[in-house]
Design a protein around this motif. Structure first.
Motif, PDB file in Angstrom:
ATOM      1  N   LEU A  75      11.571 -24.160  21.255  1.00 49.47           N
ATOM      2  CA  LEU A  75      10.813 -22.989  21.683  1.00 49.47           C
ATOM      3  C   LEU A  75      11.359 -21.722  21.027  1.00 49.47           C
ATOM      4  CD1 LEU A  75       8.584 -22.001  23.688  1.00 49.47           C
ATOM      5  CD2 LEU A  75      10.432 -21.607  25.337  1.00 49.47           C
ATOM      6  N   ALA A  76      10.449 -20.838  20.624  1.00 49.02           N
ATOM      7  CA  ALA A  76      10.806 -19.506  20.144  1.00 49.02           C
ATOM      8  C   ALA A  76      10.054 -18.485  20.986  1.00 49.02           C
ATOM      9  CB  ALA A  76      10.431 -19.341  18.674  1.00 49.02           C
ATOM     10  N   VAL A  77      10.692 -17.358  21.252  1.00 52.89           N
ATOM     11  CA  VAL A  77      10.040 -16.265  21.972  1.00 52.89           C
ATOM     12  C   VAL A  77      10.064 -15.036  21.076  1.00 52.89           C
ATOM     13  CG1 VAL A  77       9.980 -14.870  24.057  1.00 52.89           C
ATOM     14  CG2 VAL A  77      10.809 -17.216  24.176  1.00 52.89           C
ATOM     15  N   VAL A  78       8.886 -14.485  20.815  1.00 53.95           N
ATOM     16  CA  VAL A  78       8.742 -13.304  19.973  1.00 53.95           C
ATOM     17  C   VAL A  78       8.344 -12.130  20.857  1.00 53.95           C
ATOM     18  CG1 VAL A  78       7.466 -12.248  18.066  1.00 53.95           C
ATOM     19  CG2 VAL A  78       8.091 -14.676  17.967  1.00 53.95           C
ATOM     20  N   PHE A  79       9.179 -11.100  20.885  1.00 54.22           N
ATOM     21  CA  PHE A  79       8.907  -9.905  21.683  1.00 54.22           C
ATOM     22  C   PHE A  79       8.318  -8.806  20.796  1.00 54.22           C
ATOM     23  CE2 PHE A  79      12.074 -12.179  24.126  1.00 54.22           C
ATOM     24  CZ  PHE A  79      11.646 -12.001  25.431  1.00 54.22           C
ATOM     25  N   GLY A  80       7.437  -7.998  21.390  1.00 55.03           N
ATOM     26  CA  GLY A  80       6.719  -7.007  20.596  1.00 55.03           C
ATOM     27  C   GLY A  80       5.681  -7.677  19.725  1.00 55.03           C
ATOM     28  N   ALA A  81       5.024  -8.700  20.293  1.00 53.36           N
ATOM     29  CA  ALA A  81       4.178  -9.592  19.498  1.00 53.36           C
ATOM     30  C   ALA A  81       2.933  -8.919  18.941  1.00 53.36           C
ATOM     31  CB  ALA A  81       3.778 -10.804  20.341  1.00 53.36           C
ATOM     32  N   ASN A  82       2.568  -7.751  19.445  1.00 47.48           N
ATOM     33  CA  ASN A  82       1.403  -7.055  18.907  1.00 47.48           C
ATOM     34  C   ASN A  82       1.734  -6.176  17.710  1.00 47.48           C
ATOM     35  OD1 ASN A  82      -0.658  -8.096  20.431  1.00 47.48           O
ATOM     36  ND2 ASN A  82      -0.603  -6.502  21.993  1.00 47.48           N
ATOM     37  N   SER A  83       3.010  -6.030  17.386  1.00 55.23           N
ATOM     38  CA  SER A  83       3.363  -5.244  16.205  1.00 55.23           C
ATOM     39  C   SER A  83       2.954  -5.986  14.944  1.00 55.23           C
ATOM     40  CB  SER A  83       4.871  -4.969  16.180  1.00 55.23           C
ATOM     41  OG  SER A  83       5.589  -6.147  15.870  1.00 55.23           O
ATOM     42  N   ALA A  84       2.717  -5.243  13.873  1.00 56.89           N
ATOM     43  CA  ALA A  84       2.227  -5.848  12.636  1.00 56.89           C
ATOM     44  C   ALA A  84       3.229  -6.843  12.058  1.00 56.89           C
ATOM     45  CB  ALA A  84       1.913  -4.759  11.613  1.00 56.89           C
ATOM     46  N   ILE A  85       4.519  -6.502  12.116  1.00 56.44           N
ATOM     47  CA  ILE A  85       5.535  -7.405  11.566  1.00 56.44           C
ATOM     48  C   ILE A  85       5.625  -8.669  12.409  1.00 56.44           C
ATOM     49  CG2 ILE A  85       8.012  -7.700  11.150  1.00 56.44           C
ATOM     50  CD1 ILE A  85       8.119  -4.780  10.292  1.00 56.44           C
ATOM     51  N   ALA A  86       5.616  -8.523  13.729  1.00 52.99           N
ATOM     52  CA  ALA A  86       5.689  -9.702  14.598  1.00 52.99           C
ATOM     53  C   ALA A  86       4.475 -10.597  14.416  1.00 52.99           C
ATOM     54  CB  ALA A  86       5.814  -9.273  16.055  1.00 52.99           C
ATOM     55  N   GLN A  87       3.297  -9.992  14.292  1.00 49.74           N
ATOM     56  CA  GLN A  87       2.090 -10.780  14.076  1.00 49.74           C
ATOM     57  C   GLN A  87       2.221 -11.622  12.810  1.00 49.74           C
ATOM     58  OE1 GLN A  87      -1.416 -10.754  15.493  1.00 49.74           O
ATOM     59  NE2 GLN A  87      -0.222 -10.320  17.321  1.00 49.74           N
ATOM     60  N   ALA A  88       2.707 -10.999  11.743  1.00 46.28           N
ATOM     61  CA  ALA A  88       2.877 -11.737  10.492  1.00 46.28           C
ATOM     62  C   ALA A  88       4.006 -12.765  10.600  1.00 46.28           C
ATOM     63  CB  ALA A  88       3.157 -10.762   9.343  1.00 46.28           C
ATOM     64  N   MET A  89       5.051 -12.435  11.332  1.00 50.79           N
ATOM     65  CA  MET A  89       6.178 -13.352  11.494  1.00 50.79           C
ATOM     66  C   MET A  89       5.792 -14.603  12.273  1.00 50.79           C
ATOM     67  SD  MET A  89       9.338 -14.061  10.934  1.00 50.79           S
ATOM     68  CE  MET A  89      10.001 -12.515  10.316  1.00 50.79           C
ATOM     69  N   ILE A  90       4.925 -14.442  13.261  1.00 48.02           N
ATOM     70  CA  ILE A  90       4.518 -15.588  14.082  1.00 48.02           C
ATOM     71  C   ILE A  90       3.899 -16.676  13.219  1.00 48.02           C
ATOM     72  CG2 ILE A  90       2.816 -16.301  15.821  1.00 48.02           C
ATOM     73  CD1 ILE A  90       3.476 -13.661  17.299  1.00 48.02           C
ATOM     74  N   ALA A  91       3.196 -16.273  12.163  1.00 52.08           N
ATOM     75  CA  ALA A  91       2.585 -17.260  11.265  1.00 52.08           C
ATOM     76  C   ALA A  91       3.637 -18.180  10.650  1.00 52.08           C
ATOM     77  CB  ALA A  91       1.796 -16.548  10.174  1.00 52.08           C
ATOM     78  N   HIS A  92       4.847 -17.654  10.415  1.00 55.89           N
ATOM     79  CA  HIS A  92       5.947 -18.472   9.889  1.00 55.89           C
ATOM     80  C   HIS A  92       6.635 -19.244  11.013  1.00 55.89           C
ATOM     81  CE1 HIS A  92       5.843 -16.679   5.853  1.00 55.89           C
ATOM     82  NE2 HIS A  92       5.664 -15.509   6.454  1.00 55.89           N
ATOM     83  N   VAL A  93       6.903 -18.553  12.110  1.00 50.00           N
ATOM     84  CA  VAL A  93       7.688 -19.144  13.189  1.00 50.00           C
ATOM     85  C   VAL A  93       6.989 -20.360  13.783  1.00 50.00           C
ATOM     86  CG1 VAL A  93       8.726 -18.721  15.449  1.00 50.00           C
ATOM     87  CG2 VAL A  93       8.758 -16.923  13.723  1.00 50.00           C
ATOM     88  N   HIS A  94       5.667 -20.291  13.925  1.00 52.17           N
ATOM     89  CA  HIS A  94       4.993 -21.360  14.668  1.00 52.17           C
ATOM     90  C   HIS A  94       4.905 -22.662  13.881  1.00 52.17           C
ATOM     91  CE1 HIS A  94       1.133 -21.152  12.526  1.00 52.17           C
ATOM     92  NE2 HIS A  94       0.669 -22.099  13.321  1.00 52.17           N
ATOM     93  N   THR A  95       5.294 -22.636  12.602  1.00 49.99           N
ATOM     94  CA  THR A  95       5.344 -23.899  11.857  1.00 49.99           C
ATOM     95  C   THR A  95       6.549 -24.747  12.278  1.00 49.99           C
ATOM     96  OG1 THR A  95       6.623 -22.918  10.043  1.00 49.99           O
ATOM     97  CG2 THR A  95       4.228 -22.822   9.872  1.00 49.99           C
ATOM     98  N   ALA A  96       7.593 -24.077  12.780  1.00 51.16           N
ATOM     99  CA  ALA A  96       8.817 -24.792  13.148  1.00 51.16           C
ATOM    100  C   ALA A  96       9.089 -24.792  14.649  1.00 51.16           C
ATOM    101  CB  ALA A  96      10.017 -24.174  12.419  1.00 51.16           C
ATOM    102  N   TYR A  97       8.404 -23.917  15.392  1.00 53.79           N
ATOM    103  CA  TYR A  97       8.673 -23.752  16.813  1.00 53.79           C
ATOM    104  C   TYR A  97       7.369 -23.713  17.605  1.00 53.79           C
ATOM    105  CZ  TYR A  97      13.280 -21.944  15.313  1.00 53.79           C
ATOM    106  OH  TYR A  97      14.522 -21.786  14.741  1.00 53.79           O
ATOM    107  N   HIS A  98       7.468 -24.050  18.880  1.00 51.29           N
ATOM    108  CA  HIS A  98       6.417 -23.675  19.820  1.00 51.29           C
ATOM    109  C   HIS A  98       6.716 -22.234  20.209  1.00 51.29           C
ATOM    110  CE1 HIS A  98       3.205 -24.857  22.657  1.00 51.29           C
ATOM    111  NE2 HIS A  98       3.619 -23.750  23.241  1.00 51.29           N
ATOM    112  N   VAL A  99       5.709 -21.350  20.160  1.00 47.75           N
ATOM    113  CA  VAL A  99       5.961 -19.915  20.259  1.00 47.75           C
ATOM    114  C   VAL A  99       5.321 -19.303  21.503  1.00 47.75           C
ATOM    115  CG1 VAL A  99       5.712 -17.680  19.118  1.00 47.75           C
ATOM    116  CG2 VAL A  99       6.070 -19.742  17.742  1.00 47.75           C
ATOM    117  N   LEU A 100       6.121 -18.493  22.213  1.00 47.98           N
ATOM    118  CA  LEU A 100       5.615 -17.583  23.228  1.00 47.98           C
ATOM    119  C   LEU A 100       5.575 -16.191  22.607  1.00 47.98           C
ATOM    120  CD1 LEU A 100       7.517 -18.626  26.503  1.00 47.98           C
ATOM    121  CD2 LEU A 100       5.328 -19.456  25.630  1.00 47.98           C
TER     122      LEU A 100
END
Length: 236
Positions: free
Chosen positions: A4-29
């Protein structure tokens, strides 16, 4: 089963783009104050007001899951808001704005670490990454200005460094770092990038790609570092 990965500030532009990478290796909140923007399939949106009670409730929710929490990414931060821009002069300082800077840029990330790191496993490698800013470096401050932003990010760096020393004893496989993303074309930086050369202003996609490359290479031996987006160390 993905961790599991947890991304805070998920509506920010960087976090939005980062989630695309993170969710390939993790289940993401994907945690944000308001309803999340469009997310990749399988990423779970979580609304949170970031109060301590809300963070505690989120922690309890995570503990009920089967996946181990092995990655925390914090992109929470503020540089300006309507009617309030970074201070250029000492005379422009006011208590309300300084308090807002420290509440969002320093205190909130520290509270996220307080609540989330204790539930991360100690028996396997884990990572906690907090976005900071190069201009938080006290020894690198040659231009002055931006009092509250600089000071609150410098305070964030100290909190991260201090926590990394404590946690190196209790969570020996944890890597906790501050990471500078570079100047990115986001609403946060938009008022200050008009005269910036194109090769000095990065898209969120490029920024997230570079950050993810650095994050993937981190190990417990890197804990406590203040890193540039290219993986080099930045001066405190």
């Amino acid at each position: 089963m993905k961790p599991l990965a947890v991304v805070f500030g998920a509506n920010s532009a960087i976090a939005q783009a980062m989630i695309a990478h993170v969710h390939t290796a993790y289940h993401v909140l994907a945690v944000s104050r308001h309803e999340s923007m469009a997310l990749p399939e399988g990423v779970e949106p979580v609304q949170c007001d970031y109060s301590e009670s809300a963070l505690q409730a989120l922690t309890q929710r995570i503990q009920q899951r089967d996946e181990p929490l092995t990655f925390v990414f914090c992109a929470v931060g503020v540089l300006h808001r309507e009617g309030s821009m970074p201070e250029k002069k000492l005379a422009e300082l006011n208590s309300e704005q300084l308090t807002h800077y420290f509440a969002i840029n320093s205190i909130l990330p520290a509270l996220i670490l307080k609540h989330l790191i204790p539930i991360m496993p100690r028996s396997e490698p884990t990572k906690a990454v907090v976005l900071s800013a190069k201009i938080a470096g006290i020894s690198d401050n040659r231009l002055g200005g931006w009092y509250g932003y600089r000071a609150s990010k410098a305070a964030l760096n100290m909190l991260i460094k201090t926590a990394s020393i404590e946690l190196a004893r209790s969570h020996r496989k944890l890597c906790l770092v501050a990471l500078h993303p570079g100047t990115t074309a986001t609403p946060l930086s938009q008022p200050f990038t008009r005269s910036l050369p194109e090769d000095k202003l990065f898209t969120p996609a490029l920024t997230s790609e570079r950050l993810w490359s650095v994050i993937e290479g981190l190990g417990p031996e890197d804990t406590g570092r203040f890193l540039h987006w290219d993986g080099s160390d930045l001066p405190w």
